[in-house]
Design an enzyme around this catalytic site. Structure first.
Site, PDB file in Angstrom:
ATOM      1  N   VAL A  33       0.871  -1.279   0.088  1.00 43.45           N
ATOM      2  CA  VAL A  33       0.067  -0.015  -0.061  1.00 43.45           C
ATOM      3  C   VAL A  33       1.073   1.262  -0.202  1.00 43.45           C
ATOM      4  O   VAL A  33       0.652   2.292  -0.678  1.00 43.45           O
ATOM      5  CB  VAL A  33      -1.084  -0.288   1.232  1.00 43.45           C
ATOM      6  CG1 VAL A  33      -1.916   1.230   1.099  1.00 43.45           C
ATOM      7  CG2 VAL A  33      -1.942  -1.217   1.427  1.00 43.45           C
TER       8      VAL A  33
ATOM      9  N   LYS B 295      -7.091  -1.448   9.330  1.00 45.45           N
ATOM     10  CA  LYS B 295      -8.537  -1.659   9.919  1.00 45.45           C
ATOM     11  C   LYS B 295      -8.583  -2.535  11.348  1.00 45.45           C
ATOM     12  O   LYS B 295      -9.466  -2.161  12.012  1.00 45.45           O
ATOM     13  CB  LYS B 295      -9.424  -2.926   9.028  1.00 45.45           C
ATOM     14  CG  LYS B 295      -8.812  -3.941   8.282  1.00 45.45           C
ATOM     15  CD  LYS B 295      -7.914  -3.469   7.191  1.00 45.45           C
ATOM     16  CE  LYS B 295      -7.211  -4.266   6.717  1.00 45.45           C
ATOM     17  NZ  LYS B 295      -7.081  -5.094   5.394  1.00 45.45           N
TER      18      LYS B 295
ATOM     19  N   GLU C 146     -10.493   5.580   5.139  1.00 40.15           N
ATOM     20  CA  GLU C 146     -11.307   5.145   4.027  1.00 40.15           C
ATOM     21  C   GLU C 146     -10.665   3.800   3.341  1.00 40.15           C
ATOM     22  O   GLU C 146     -11.293   2.814   3.106  1.00 40.15           O
ATOM     23  CB  GLU C 146     -11.366   6.050   2.638  1.00 40.15           C
ATOM     24  CG  GLU C 146     -12.166   5.763   1.670  1.00 40.15           C
ATOM     25  CD  GLU C 146     -13.498   5.685   1.746  1.00 40.15           C
ATOM     26  OE1 GLU C 146     -14.165   6.679   2.043  1.00 40.15           O
ATOM     27  OE2 GLU C 146     -14.067   4.468   1.709  1.00 40.15           O
TER      28      GLU C 146
ATOM     29  N   ILE D 243     -13.102   0.957  -2.912  1.00 38.96           N
ATOM     30  CA  ILE D 243     -14.413   1.665  -2.943  1.00 38.96           C
ATOM     31  C   ILE D 243     -14.626   2.626  -1.872  1.00 38.96           C
ATOM     32  O   ILE D 243     -14.347   2.322  -0.752  1.00 38.96           O
ATOM     33  CB  ILE D 243     -15.394   0.388  -2.470  1.00 38.96           C
ATOM     34  CG1 ILE D 243     -15.263  -0.991  -3.269  1.00 38.96           C
ATOM     35  CG2 ILE D 243     -16.877   0.976  -2.713  1.00 38.96           C
ATOM     36  CD1 ILE D 243     -16.128  -2.140  -2.931  1.00 38.96           C
TER      37      ILE D 243
ATOM     38  N   GLY E 112      -0.230  -9.329  -3.277  1.00 39.98           N
ATOM     39  CA  GLY E 112      -0.124  -8.414  -2.364  1.00 39.98           C
ATOM     40  C   GLY E 112      -1.646  -8.133  -1.671  1.00 39.98           C
ATOM     41  O   GLY E 112      -1.792  -7.155  -1.027  1.00 39.98           O
TER      42      GLY E 112
ATOM     43  N   GLU F 230      -3.223 -10.544   4.217  1.00 46.28           N
ATOM     44  CA  GLU F 230      -2.829  -9.791   5.454  1.00 46.28           C
ATOM     45  C   GLU F 230      -1.314 -10.338   5.561  1.00 46.28           C
ATOM     46  O   GLU F 230      -1.139 -11.671   5.072  1.00 46.28           O
ATOM     47  CB  GLU F 230      -3.680  -9.975   6.514  1.00 46.28           C
ATOM     48  CG  GLU F 230      -5.065  -9.083   6.436  1.00 46.28           C
ATOM     49  CD  GLU F 230      -4.835  -7.780   6.393  1.00 46.28           C
ATOM     50  OE1 GLU F 230      -4.070  -7.133   6.972  1.00 46.28           O
ATOM     51  OE2 GLU F 230      -5.300  -7.169   5.100  1.00 46.28           O
TER      52      GLU F 230
ATOM     53  N   ASP G  18     -10.274 -10.457   9.323  1.00 43.53           N
ATOM     54  CA  ASP G  18     -10.214  -9.256   8.768  1.00 43.53           C
ATOM     55  C   ASP G  18     -11.596  -8.584   8.367  1.00 43.53           C
ATOM     56  O   ASP G  18     -11.930  -7.332   8.526  1.00 43.53           O
ATOM     57  CB  ASP G  18      -9.187  -9.253   7.528  1.00 43.53           C
ATOM     58  CG  ASP G  18      -9.205  -8.222   6.406  1.00 43.53           C
ATOM     59  OD1 ASP G  18      -8.527  -7.315   6.855  1.00 43.53           O
ATOM     60  OD2 ASP G  18      -9.848  -8.057   5.515  1.00 43.53           O
TER      61      ASP G  18
ATOM     62  N   LYS H 265     -13.394  -4.857   9.462  1.00 40.59           N
ATOM     63  CA  LYS H 265     -14.085  -4.063   8.644  1.00 40.59           C
ATOM     64  C   LYS H 265     -15.442  -3.894   8.969  1.00 40.59           C
ATOM     65  O   LYS H 265     -16.265  -2.784   8.786  1.00 40.59           O
ATOM     66  CB  LYS H 265     -13.999  -4.461   7.082  1.00 40.59           C
ATOM     67  CG  LYS H 265     -12.654  -4.480   6.717  1.00 40.59           C
ATOM     68  CD  LYS H 265     -12.315  -5.471   5.305  1.00 40.59           C
ATOM     69  CE  LYS H 265     -10.717  -5.241   4.882  1.00 40.59           C
ATOM     70  NZ  LYS H 265     -10.479  -6.315   3.851  1.00 40.59           N
TER      71      LYS H 265
ATOM     72  N   GLY I 276      -5.195  -4.622  -3.147  1.00 42.06           N
ATOM     73  CA  GLY I 276      -4.041  -4.497  -4.133  1.00 42.06           C
ATOM     74  C   GLY I 276      -3.584  -3.127  -3.990  1.00 42.06           C
ATOM     75  O   GLY I 276      -4.078  -2.160  -3.398  1.00 42.06           O
TER      76      GLY I 276
HETATM   77  P1  NDP Z   1       3.207  -4.986   3.691  1.00 45.04           P
HETATM   78  O1  NDP Z   1       3.379  -5.992   4.506  1.00 45.04           O
HETATM   79  O2  NDP Z   1       3.197  -5.092   2.072  1.00 45.04           O
HETATM   80  O3  NDP Z   1       4.081  -3.625   3.993  1.00 45.04           O
HETATM   81  C1  NDP Z   1       4.188  -3.292   5.373  1.00 45.04           C
HETATM   82  C2  NDP Z   1       5.478  -2.180   5.428  1.00 45.04           C
HETATM   83  O4  NDP Z   1       5.763  -1.790   6.829  1.00 45.04           O
HETATM   84  C3  NDP Z   1       6.872  -2.673   4.667  1.00 45.04           C
HETATM   85  O5  NDP Z   1       7.244  -1.619   4.078  1.00 45.04           O
HETATM   86  C4  NDP Z   1       7.440  -3.152   6.006  1.00 45.04           C
HETATM   87  O6  NDP Z   1       8.834  -2.820   5.630  1.00 45.04           O
HETATM   88  C5  NDP Z   1       7.080  -2.060   6.856  1.00 45.04           C
HETATM   89  N1  NDP Z   1       7.263  -2.038   8.230  1.00 45.04           N
HETATM   90  C6  NDP Z   1       6.702  -3.196   8.839  1.00 45.04           C
HETATM   91  N2  NDP Z   1       7.275  -3.364  10.217  1.00 45.04           N
HETATM   92  C7  NDP Z   1       7.995  -2.092  10.292  1.00 45.04           C
HETATM   93  C8  NDP Z   1       8.677  -1.346  11.586  1.00 45.04           C
HETATM   94  N3  NDP Z   1       8.519  -2.030  12.790  1.00 45.04           N
HETATM   95  N4  NDP Z   1       9.048  -0.205  11.414  1.00 45.04           N
HETATM   96  C9  NDP Z   1       9.093   0.363  10.259  1.00 45.04           C
HETATM   97  N5  NDP Z   1       8.733  -0.295   9.086  1.00 45.04           N
HETATM   98  C10 NDP Z   1       7.927  -1.464   9.297  1.00 45.04           C
HETATM   99  O7  NDP Z   1       1.640  -4.437   4.056  1.00 45.04           O
HETATM  100  P2  NDP Z   1       0.760  -3.923   3.110  1.00 45.04           P
HETATM  101  O8  NDP Z   1       1.089  -2.425   2.328  1.00 45.04           O
HETATM  102  O9  NDP Z   1      -0.296  -5.114   2.311  1.00 45.04           O
HETATM  103  O10 NDP Z   1      -0.418  -3.441   4.086  1.00 45.04           O
HETATM  104  C11 NDP Z   1      -0.344  -2.185   5.097  1.00 45.04           C
HETATM  105  C12 NDP Z   1      -1.588  -2.104   5.808  1.00 45.04           C
HETATM  106  O11 NDP Z   1      -2.563  -1.634   4.699  1.00 45.04           O
HETATM  107  C13 NDP Z   1      -2.145  -2.955   6.511  1.00 45.04           C
HETATM  108  O12 NDP Z   1      -2.748  -2.219   7.691  1.00 45.04           O
HETATM  109  C14 NDP Z   1      -3.250  -3.773   5.827  1.00 45.04           C
HETATM  110  O13 NDP Z   1      -4.287  -4.290   6.534  1.00 45.04           O
HETATM  111  C15 NDP Z   1      -3.767  -2.415   4.886  1.00 45.04           C
HETATM  112  N6  NDP Z   1      -4.469  -2.893   3.780  1.00 45.04           N
HETATM  113  C16 NDP Z   1      -3.723  -3.786   2.848  1.00 45.04           C
HETATM  114  C17 NDP Z   1      -4.431  -3.669   1.553  1.00 45.04           C
HETATM  115  C18 NDP Z   1      -3.608  -4.615   0.580  1.00 45.04           C
HETATM  116  O14 NDP Z   1      -4.294  -4.767  -0.432  1.00 45.04           O
HETATM  117  N7  NDP Z   1      -2.462  -4.978   0.905  1.00 45.04           N
HETATM  118  C19 NDP Z   1      -5.659  -3.120   1.219  1.00 45.04           C
HETATM  119  C20 NDP Z   1      -6.264  -2.480   2.384  1.00 45.04           C
HETATM  120  C21 NDP Z   1      -5.471  -2.411   3.452  1.00 45.04           C
HETATM  121  P3  NDP Z   1       9.768  -3.534   4.614  1.00 45.04           P
HETATM  122  O15 NDP Z   1       9.442  -3.039   3.428  1.00 45.04           O
HETATM  123  O16 NDP Z   1      11.264  -3.127   4.815  1.00 45.04           O
HETATM  124  O17 NDP Z   1       9.553  -4.985   4.771  1.00 45.04           O
HETATM  125  N1  HSE Z   2      -6.190  -8.740   3.115  1.00 48.87           N
HETATM  126  C1  HSE Z   2      -7.384  -7.629   2.842  1.00 48.87           C
HETATM  127  C2  HSE Z   2      -8.292  -8.372   1.834  1.00 48.87           C
HETATM  128  C3  HSE Z   2      -6.782  -6.625   2.163  1.00 48.87           C
HETATM  129  O1  HSE Z   2      -7.932  -9.375   1.226  1.00 48.87           O
HETATM  130  O2  HSE Z   2      -9.570  -7.888   1.473  1.00 48.87           O
HETATM  131  C4  HSE Z   2      -7.875  -5.433   1.867  1.00 48.87           C
HETATM  132  O3  HSE Z   2      -8.180  -4.839   3.140  1.00 48.87           O
END
Ligand code: NDP
Ligand code: HSE
Length: 444
Positions: free
Chosen positions: A22, A113, A137, A144, A195, A198, A209, A213, A310
């Site tokens: 994200v 969430k 959001e 959405i 991606g 979770e 999850d 939500k 995504g």
């Molecule tokens: P990722 O695992 O892809 O990314 C997590 C990021 O956080 C990475 O860049 C990681 O670093 C960094 N990180 C983790 N721990 C630490 C720490 N202790 N200190 C500093 N940086 C840290 O997760 P997502 O992007 O998929 O998800 C992020 C959030 O968004 C979550 O809350 C998820 O529920 C939410 N979300 C995700 C969606 C999705 O489609 N993926 C959709 C909607 C919400 P590094 O890159 O170095 O590993």
């Molecule tokens: N893991 C979550 C899902 C990411 O698949 O819906 C979006 O919130």
């Protein structure tokens, strides 16, 4: 304001906690659409710093000029940063960082969430005290704009119920299993590579999850505090291809739904696999797509559809929040849209009903001996619990004990009555094994 004025006004400075799916997607969208975004926000938006866990990991080129740090406190304490994006995930560290950033007077945008469902009441109270905004959001249904739709678009309505496919990973798994006969684990691995999943994918497949939500949706729809612990939660890991096939023969699709419903005696909040009539639009929402159906008194039914997970779809929601926050920077905090849709002092508890008090129809499947009197025994037990049957189908294929599958659809029944009936049915000598039960909603 002309585009030239936008380019000379001071940019809003943003720090990101977490640059994964994200965070990376958000940086890309902010760069690719920077002019349009600035025209909408009234100022340009610049990412100045980001925290990560592994500083040597290869990042998208768009981040070349962003200062990376392993210490997230550097970002939340940086006096130059106006807005912090919390995209790390998890609850403990994220909560500490968000509260510290709020204390430092920073506005927050988060996609988390779990954080909002578990700690939102405390976070919003802190934000209100400091006069800052916490926007979320992206936390529900990916791209959405469902929070905005319910919180603002439906503000003139009393919401009766909402039902949503609100986990992209789960819907992707169910769809691939049904359409391509793929194996559960294999599809889950692909969802992780894409991606969608979770950090702990059991959150996706066990319904946690979706329950996070639903907690948020129920709160903004009904004006109740966030109460994750009150959501009844079942995942999709026990859904078999047999049930998917029988449901389909009967004109239904099995979807994993989050449902919040206001009834006279209180509020139901439940997440579970659900049979939905094939003809409903929401029954045809496939793959990583999500959809939320909202029934409200003035508007009637409205349906919101789009990608549920995504990088770029989620970034779309994060950036929309950023634009909202930038627009609100100069507004009086008391006149902003309340975090949970209702004014903080107007949020009220409603009695939360247990699953035993929910009324739904059911799909049941059991293995029965192919002999006279079996159906009579079963229907008598249903009658004893005041359960009315809509359809019964006996399949032909015998198992190695000579038993055949019996599939029953019931009309609406109180959950506790159904549990009592199932217990007695499982004790019949003509029934082998457990009775499989999946709730059924017509969503009419
Ligand atoms: P990722 O695992 O892809 O990314 C997590 C990021 O956080 C990475 O860049 C990681 O670093 C960094 N990180 C983790 N721990 C630490 C720490 N202790 N200190 C500093 N940086 C840290 O997760 P997502 O992007 O998929 O998800 C992020 C959030 O968004 C979550 O809350 C998820 O529920 C939410 N979300 C995700 C969606 C999705 O489609 N993926 C959709 C909607 C919400 P590094 O890159 O170095 O590993
Ligand atoms: N893991 C979550 C899902 C990411 O698949 O819906 C979006 O919130």
């Amino acid at each position: 304001m002309s585009v030239d004025t936008l380019t000379i006004s001071k940019p809003v400075l943003v720090g990101i906690l977490g640059l994964g799916t994200v965070g990376g997607g958000t940086a890309e969208v902010l760069q690719k659409n920077s002019v349009e975004i600035a025209r909408r926000a009234g100022r340009s938006i610049e990412i100045v710093a980001a925290s990560v866990r592994d500083i040597n990991k290869k990042r998208p080129a768009v981040l070349d000029n962003v200062k990376l740090t392993l210490d997230s406190n550097e970002i939340v304490d940086d006096p130059n940063i106006d807005i912090v994006l919390e995209l790390i995930g998890g609850t403990e560290l994220a909560k500490d960082l968000v509260l510290r950033a709020i204390e430092n007077g920073k506005h927050i945008v988060t996609a988390n969430k779990a954080l909002i469902a578990l700690h939102g009441n405390e976070i919003f109270a802190a934000a209100q005290r400091k006069g800052v905004t916490v926007a979320f959001e992206a936390a529900v249904a990916g791209g959405i704009p469902i929070i905005k739709a319910i919180r603002e678009g439906l503000a003139g309505n009393q919401i009766e119920w909402l039902a949503g496919i609100i986990n992209g990973t789960g819907n992707f798994i169910l769809t691939e299993m049904r359409d391509k006969g793929r194996d559960f684990e294999d599809v889950l691995k692909e969802a992780q590579q894409l991606g969608y999943a979770e950090a702990d994918p059991t959150f996706d497949v066990e319904g946690i999850d979706a329950a996070h939500k639903l907690t948020i949706l129920a709160s903004i729809a009904f004006g109740v505090p966030l109460q994750f612990e009150k959501v009844y939660t079942e995942g999709i890991s026990n859904i078999t291809s047999e049930d998917v096939e029988y449901a389909s023969e009967l004109g239904y699709r099995i979807k994993h739904l989050g449902i919040a419903r206001r009834v006279d005696s209180g509020l139901e909040m439940r997440v579970h696999p659900t049979l939905i009539p094939h003809r409903r639009l929401i029954a045809n929402v496939d793959g990583v797509m999500n959809a939320v159906l909202v029934r409200a008194d003035a508007v009637g039914s409205t349906l919101y559809y789009g990608p549920g997970a995504g990088a770029q779809p989620t970034a779309s929601a994060v950036v929309a929040d950023l634009v909202d926050v930038v627009r609100a920077l100069t507004t009086d905090p008391g006149n902003r849209v309340p975090h949970l849709a209702f004014q903080p002092d107007a949020i009220q508890d409603i009695e939360m009903l247990s699953i035993n008090e929910a009324e739904t129809a059911f799909y049941l499947r059991m293995q029965v001996r192919d002999q006279a009197g079996v159906l009579a025994d079963i229907t008598r037990l249903f009658a004893d619990q005041n359960i009315s049957i809509e359809a019964i189908v006996q399949k032909e294929q015998k198992d190695d004990q000579g038993c055949v599958p019996l599939v029953i659809l019931t009309h609406n029944v109180l959950e506790s009555n159904m549990i009592a009936a199932i217990e007695k049915i499982e004790n019949l000598s003509s029934v082998t094994g457990k009775v499989i039960r999946i709730r059924l909603e017509t969503l009419g």
